[in-house]
Design an enzyme around this catalytic site. Structure first.
Site, PDB file in Angstrom:
ATOM      1  CE  LYS A  25      -3.824  -2.105   2.232  1.00 52.87           C
ATOM      2  NZ  LYS A  25      -4.515  -2.634   3.433  1.00 52.87           N
ATOM      3  CD  GLN A  76      -3.734  -4.457   6.631  1.00 53.79           C
ATOM      4  OE1 GLN A  76      -3.624  -3.533   5.800  1.00 53.79           O
ATOM      5  NE2 GLN A  76      -4.546  -5.580   6.129  1.00 53.79           N
ATOM      6  CG  ASP A 117     -10.153   0.323   4.882  1.00 51.22           C
ATOM      7  OD1 ASP A 117      -9.836  -0.256   3.763  1.00 51.22           O
ATOM      8  OD2 ASP A 117      -9.652  -0.356   5.782  1.00 51.22           O
TER       9      ASP A 117
END
Ligand code: NDP
Length: 298
Positions: A55, A99, A122
């Protein structure tokens, strides 16, 4: 017998990342700063570390600022919440991604709830899931948004199609169903208590499998001409019995290709889309925070 087409998610994701890169250049010209993505990694899980590294690399490649925060698995929940609060107030940060999974002593729901919804790239915050469910502008979870992009690219207008989503997680299944509904599909969500899954799947023009069980969806379940999106990522032992492993999806791809019009492979299908959409969401969040109109063509 006709053989279905393999949908090249990798190529589509590369194109999307290129378009995001162009959008970033326009943003920098308009706002006088780069969009910024902060990724928080708790603990030492090797797979999560690889995701975070990728990422960061792709964020920088797209012309954005990448901020990485690594914390030990022993971190107290309050300290993690303090870090998120800091990032919420950091003007250089447009997107915050924590995460998952988090260690068991940390309440994931509380951590997600602490993220400023405007920076929730997200799309897991209830404000964003609520906005998606009520048809308002929202930051949408990356994996299902990537799936809908592939479907629209492949099929065009999805209106009136029968869609079956197998899996009802908050991360994939439920937002996927909302996105298909927003495209005017007739949507069924199947899960572990669904009776006669084979015949439910057989109704579908569009099948999205997000279960986490290797090759569970069999070829003969697929209605002739259906389009299949395989979200699953499962590591299984290689057939050669040499101790090596390989990745397979939730769909028995080779069998399904004998029935489907098109199918996403694993790897190289949905997987590459997830990071590309994360970059797209970060750029969209940056525009909204800077008071600029949403970027077009993304
Ligand atoms: P979850 O484990 O959170 O959810 C799995 C879902 O599958 C649940 O709703 C469960 O039902 C359902 N299910 C389990 N067994 C069956 C069964 N026998 N029949 C029907 N339904 C069943 O997984 P996620 O949604 O997080 O992920 C799903 C898969 O997608 C995983 O392989 C994951 O690795 C992959 N993934 C891939 C991503 C990518 O970038 N390509 C991103 C995110 C996930 P119930 O609710 O009843 O328990």
């Amino acid at each position: 017998m006709t053989i279905g087409k393999i949908i090249d998610g990798k190529a589509f994701a590369t194109g999307l990342r290129d378009r995001v890169g162009d959008g970033v250049a326009d943003f920098v010209a308009a706002a006088g700063r780069k969009p910024g993505l902060a990724v928080v990694l708790v603990g030492e899980d090797p797979a999560s570390a690889v995701y975070v590294r990728n990422k960061g690399r792709m964020t920088v490649a797209a012309g954005m600022e990448s901020f990485e925060f690594k914390r030990p698995a022993s971190i107290e929940e309050d300290d993690l919440l303090d870090l998120i609060e800091e990032l919420n107030h950091d003007d250089r940060v447009d997107g915050i991604l924590v995460q998952l999974p988090l260690p068991a002593h940390i309440d994931e729901t509380a951590v997600i709830a602490a993220i400023d919804p405007a920076k929730d790239v997200d799309g897991f915050h209830v404000v964003n899931s609520g906005r998606l469910a009520t048809g308002q502008d929202a930051l949408v979870p990356c994996t299902p948004l990537g799936c809908i992009m592939l479907l629209k690219d492949e099929l065009g207008d999805l209106s009136g199609m029968e869609a079956v989503v197998v899996g009802r997680s908050n991360i994939v299944g439920k937002p996927m169903a909302q996105l298909l509904l927003a495209e005017n599909c007739t949507v069924t969500i199947a899960h572990s208590r669904t009776r006669d899954l084979a015949s439910v799947v057989h109704r579908a023009d569009i099948v999205v499998a997000a279960v986490g069980r290797p090759e569970m969806v069999k070829g003969e379940w697929i209605r002739p001409g259906a389009t299949v999106i395989d979200v699953g990522i499962n590591r299984v032992a290689d057939d050669d019995d040499d101790g090596r492993t390989r990745l397979v999806g939730d769909v028995a791809t080779a069998e399904a290709l004998a029935h489907a019009r098109a199918i996403t492979p694993v790897p190289g299908g949905v997987g590459p889309m997830t990071i590309a959409v994360l970059l797209r969401n970060t750029l969209v969040a940056a525009h909204a925070r800077a008071g600029l109109a949403a970027p077009e063509g993304l």
